[in-house]
Design an enzyme around this catalytic site. Structure first.
Site, PDB file in Angstrom:
ATOM      1  N   HIS A  40     -12.858   4.986  -3.011  1.00 34.63           N
ATOM      2  CA  HIS A  40     -11.903   4.077  -2.473  1.00 34.63           C
ATOM      3  C   HIS A  40     -12.116   2.624  -2.800  1.00 34.63           C
ATOM      4  O   HIS A  40     -11.214   1.712  -3.077  1.00 34.63           O
ATOM      5  CB  HIS A  40     -11.708   4.212  -0.921  1.00 34.63           C
ATOM      6  CG  HIS A  40     -10.300   3.970  -0.544  1.00 34.63           C
ATOM      7  ND1 HIS A  40      -9.348   4.589  -1.198  1.00 34.63           N
ATOM      8  CD2 HIS A  40      -9.816   3.103   0.383  1.00 34.63           C
ATOM      9  CE1 HIS A  40      -8.266   4.145  -0.218  1.00 34.63           C
ATOM     10  NE2 HIS A  40      -8.653   3.287   0.420  1.00 34.63           N
ATOM     11  N   TYR A  90      -9.149   0.267  -5.173  1.00 34.23           N
ATOM     12  CA  TYR A  90      -8.723  -1.015  -4.840  1.00 34.23           C
ATOM     13  C   TYR A  90      -8.469  -2.018  -6.237  1.00 34.23           C
ATOM     14  O   TYR A  90      -7.825  -2.861  -6.312  1.00 34.23           O
ATOM     15  CB  TYR A  90      -9.675  -1.832  -3.869  1.00 34.23           C
ATOM     16  CG  TYR A  90      -9.338  -1.417  -2.454  1.00 34.23           C
ATOM     17  CD1 TYR A  90      -8.675  -0.466  -1.976  1.00 34.23           C
ATOM     18  CD2 TYR A  90      -9.660  -2.460  -1.437  1.00 34.23           C
ATOM     19  CE1 TYR A  90      -8.706   0.110  -0.675  1.00 34.23           C
ATOM     20  CE2 TYR A  90      -9.307  -1.922  -0.162  1.00 34.23           C
ATOM     21  CZ  TYR A  90      -8.684  -0.932   0.257  1.00 34.23           C
ATOM     22  OH  TYR A  90      -8.501  -0.489   1.394  1.00 34.23           O
ATOM     23  N   CYS A 135       1.166  -1.097   0.018  1.00 37.80           N
ATOM     24  CA  CYS A 135      -0.027  -0.123   0.066  1.00 37.80           C
ATOM     25  C   CYS A 135       0.794   1.219  -0.024  1.00 37.80           C
ATOM     26  O   CYS A 135       1.770   1.371   0.888  1.00 37.80           O
ATOM     27  CB  CYS A 135      -0.951   0.040   1.200  1.00 37.80           C
ATOM     28  SG  CYS A 135      -1.693   1.575   1.555  1.00 37.80           S
ATOM     29  N   GLU A 192      -6.836  -5.985   4.723  1.00 40.89           N
ATOM     30  CA  GLU A 192      -7.280  -4.850   4.267  1.00 40.89           C
ATOM     31  C   GLU A 192      -8.221  -4.832   3.044  1.00 40.89           C
ATOM     32  O   GLU A 192      -8.935  -4.028   2.768  1.00 40.89           O
ATOM     33  CB  GLU A 192      -6.168  -3.788   4.025  1.00 40.89           C
ATOM     34  CG  GLU A 192      -6.516  -2.282   4.059  1.00 40.89           C
ATOM     35  CD  GLU A 192      -5.564  -1.689   3.176  1.00 40.89           C
ATOM     36  OE1 GLU A 192      -4.821  -2.056   2.332  1.00 40.89           O
ATOM     37  OE2 GLU A 192      -5.904  -0.205   3.106  1.00 40.89           O
ATOM     38  N   THR A 208      -4.542   4.844   7.121  1.00 37.56           N
ATOM     39  CA  THR A 208      -3.320   4.392   6.131  1.00 37.56           C
ATOM     40  C   THR A 208      -2.448   5.586   5.946  1.00 37.56           C
ATOM     41  O   THR A 208      -2.803   6.798   5.584  1.00 37.56           O
ATOM     42  CB  THR A 208      -4.167   4.157   4.771  1.00 37.56           C
ATOM     43  OG1 THR A 208      -4.911   3.287   5.251  1.00 37.56           O
ATOM     44  CG2 THR A 208      -3.048   3.764   3.735  1.00 37.56           C
ATOM     45  N   CYS A 259      -3.855   7.316  -1.945  1.00 37.64           N
ATOM     46  CA  CYS A 259      -4.844   7.335  -2.494  1.00 37.64           C
ATOM     47  C   CYS A 259      -6.242   7.875  -1.552  1.00 37.64           C
ATOM     48  O   CYS A 259      -7.018   8.373  -2.056  1.00 37.64           O
ATOM     49  CB  CYS A 259      -5.312   5.972  -2.921  1.00 37.64           C
ATOM     50  SG  CYS A 259      -4.022   5.065  -3.431  1.00 37.64           S
ATOM     51  N   CYS A 282      -4.772  -0.714  -7.037  1.00 34.76           N
ATOM     52  CA  CYS A 282      -3.884  -1.078  -6.188  1.00 34.76           C
ATOM     53  C   CYS A 282      -3.612  -2.546  -5.958  1.00 34.76           C
ATOM     54  O   CYS A 282      -2.687  -3.172  -6.093  1.00 34.76           O
ATOM     55  CB  CYS A 282      -3.671  -0.235  -5.010  1.00 34.76           C
ATOM     56  SG  CYS A 282      -5.016  -1.018  -3.677  1.00 34.76           S
ATOM     57  N   GLU A 321      -0.444   1.632   9.186  1.00 36.45           N
ATOM     58  CA  GLU A 321      -1.799   2.154   9.577  1.00 36.45           C
ATOM     59  C   GLU A 321      -1.651   2.791  10.998  1.00 36.45           C
ATOM     60  O   GLU A 321      -0.408   2.361  11.683  1.00 36.45           O
ATOM     61  CB  GLU A 321      -2.908   0.880   9.615  1.00 36.45           C
ATOM     62  CG  GLU A 321      -3.124   0.384   8.367  1.00 36.45           C
ATOM     63  CD  GLU A 321      -3.941   1.186   7.507  1.00 36.45           C
ATOM     64  OE1 GLU A 321      -4.641   1.792   7.620  1.00 36.45           O
ATOM     65  OE2 GLU A 321      -3.682   0.694   5.985  1.00 36.45           O
TER      66      GLU A 321
HETATM   67 FE1  SF4 Z   1      -3.366   1.758  -0.172  1.00 31.60          FE
HETATM   68 FE2  SF4 Z   1      -4.778   0.693  -1.993  1.00 31.60          FE
HETATM   69 FE3  SF4 Z   1      -5.869   2.231  -0.157  1.00 31.60          FE
HETATM   70 FE4  SF4 Z   1      -4.117   2.998  -2.146  1.00 31.60          FE
HETATM   71  S1  SF4 Z   1      -6.077   2.323  -2.467  1.00 31.60           S
HETATM   72  S2  SF4 Z   1      -4.145   3.917  -0.139  1.00 31.60           S
HETATM   73  S3  SF4 Z   1      -2.440   1.571  -2.249  1.00 31.60           S
HETATM   74  S4  SF4 Z   1      -4.999   0.170   0.072  1.00 31.60           S
HETATM   75 FE    FE Z   2      -7.126   0.961   2.008  1.00 28.76          FE
END
Ligand code: SF4
Ligand code: FE
Length: 482
Positions: A292, A296, A100, A447, A191, A104, A299, A257
């Protein structure tokens, strides 16, 4: 102000005076702390790649506010191409870091607050939107990392915020003054908080009139007075304190985190974007969550690429790559991973402009994307562990491998296909261990389950957004039922 380089970013973090606790110790210098540094390196990749011409299209955008080049992580999506580019950028960063990279959450918060403050002002005559845009121009000009803070402590889930035995279990306004508000509470699962310059706080759920003091959104410098950060643990995290290279698996990168405590923090009005407008709390939560859930798709598929690459490499090192069942498992992993990505792209392509001009993803498809993410990485990880074999969890330590007496035994007996070294095999096993059992699994698995909302939250949205009536009409028409 120009875009920051990786070096500028790290230097800027050193200037902040955050209060951070790690394993019971207050830590002044988090930048060089071995438990924090991998996450800083990952976040810094959002700066490093933005400097490279090959990635300019994905990493940079033209600000809708100033016409200047900005990092895409501070950009308001102006069209569906921006939404698609965001997901591609996230996949790239997931591939490059295997973890991560944290930036984001703030991007998603900025975009959600933008459209909601616009609509709130139009409905209620408030003046949040212009304020928010001034704040965003500041974030863009200084190329800052913003941490988005949504999840409250929540206490007893059966009770509304104001009904809790302790009123601070949800962040709320404790004082309204001429110059601003004072807030108290905590946000969990923050995060990348230690690597952020700024924090945007938002409500965690739909609120009613009784809970209007909990309907609060605002921005804080991450080192504002009264802000405390408590670093979260991850599986096998103390391997990072051993000073080795091999046993950590992912040598350079990792996420983090933190628990965020807001202990009577003052926020000037210029940084307040909601203060009591409870009727808009649900909309803000829904939009942030949708962005968000789209994130995902990028990422997690990027990290999935690394998991697949590690599994295929191990199959090669161990001489099982040509076996039909191995090939079949790799194909299954690719299918699942691309399905995750497809959801992120689909909800982006189907995005629509909101009233403020900022583009929002398709809500139904963003929720489908995230619901896939709550399951598929687990299956991808299971198949990767299947391919890796038991050595994934029985491998002796790096110190044993380097030991003058027992090292040569391990070198001899852990050698598999002759063209690959024992060390290559061990490094790859450790990487896969990191991603599916260690610190990387915290982000790739648990996560994936709970980040951006647990699976039930997506199921509720699917039930709400799917036009079941319409579908029944389709069926009735073909069945000849009028
Ligand atoms: Fe982390 Fe993925 Fe959330 Fe971006 S979208 S903050 S990489 S978990
Ligand atoms: Fe996240």
């Amino acid at each position: 102000m120009a875009l920051m380089t990786k070096g500028d970013y790290i230097a800027s973090l050193r200037k902040l005076k955050k209060r951070v606790f790690i394993m019971g110790q207050e830590v002044e210098n988090t930048v060089d702390h071995p438990l924090v540094r991998p996450s800083l390196n990952a976040c810094a990749m959002t700066y490093e790649l933005a400097q490279q011409p090959a990635y300019a299209d994905l990493m940079l955008a033209t600000s809708s506010l100033t016409g200047q080049k900005v990092n895409r992580f501070t950009h308001l999506h102006q069209n569906t191409a921006d939404l698609v580019a965001k997901v591609k950028m996230q996949r790239l960063l997931g591939q490059m870091t295997g973890c991560c990279f944290q930036r984001c959450v703030g991007l998603d918060a900025l975009n959600a607050v933008d459209s909601v403050t616009y609509e709130m002002d139009r409905a209620l005559g408030t003046e949040y939107h212009a304020r928010f845009r001034r704040y965003l121009a500041y974030v863009q000009a200084h190329d800052l990392v913003v941490d988005g803070a949504m999840t409250d402590a929540k206490g007893n889930r059966r009770l509304r915020p104001g009904q809790q035995a302790d009123p601070d279990l949800f962040v709320h306004i404790v004082d309204k003054r001429l110059d601003g508000i004072v807030v108290r509470g905590a946000k969990l699962h923050q995060t990348g908080a230690l690597n952020a310059h700024e924090i945007i706080v938002m409500p965690t759920q739909t609120l009613s009139a009784e809970d209007q003091d909990y309907a609060v959104a605002f921005a804080l410098p991450a080192d504002a007075a009264g802000v405390l950060m408590i670093f979260g643990r991850q599986p096998s995290d103390t391997r990072r304190l051993e000073g080795g290279q091999l046993d950590v698996g992912n040598r350079e990168f990792g996420g983090h985190e933190a628990v965020l405590i807001l202990d009577d923090v003052f926020v000037p009005w210029e940084r307040v974007f909601m203060a009591g407008e409870y009727a808009f709390s649900g909309l803000l939560v829904e939009r942030f969550a949708a962005y968000h859930r789209q994130s995902y798709g990028g990422c997690k598929s990027g990290v999935g690429d690394v998991v697949i690459g590690a599994a295929q490499s191990l199959a090669q090192y161990q001489g099982t790559d040509q076996a039909a069942h191995t090939r079949d498992k790799i194909v299954e992993m690719i299918h699942l991973n691309e399905t995750i990505y497809a959801g992120g792209i689909a909800c982006s392509v189907e995005g629509q402009a909101t009233a403020s001009g900022t583009y929002l993803v398709d809500l139904l498809l963003a929720n489908v994307c995230k619901l896939n993410v709550t399951r598929f990485p687990y299956e991808i990880a299971r198949l990767a562990q299947d391919i890796a074999g038991g050595l994934l969890v029985t491998l002796p330590s790096e110190k044993d491998l380097r030991h003058p007496e027992i090292g040569p035994y391990l070198e001899k007996y852990l050698r598999s296909v002759a063209q690959y070294t024992t060390e290559e095999r061990c490094r790859m096993l450790r990487l896969l261990e990191n991603l599916t059992l260690g610190p990387g699994a915290a982000a790739y698995l648990a996560e994936s389950m709970h980040g951006a909302g647990s699976p039930q939250a997506q199921r509720i949205m699917l039930a709400r957004l799917a036009d079941l009536e319409g579908r029944m009409r389709l069926a009735r028409r073909l069945a000849g039922i009028l």
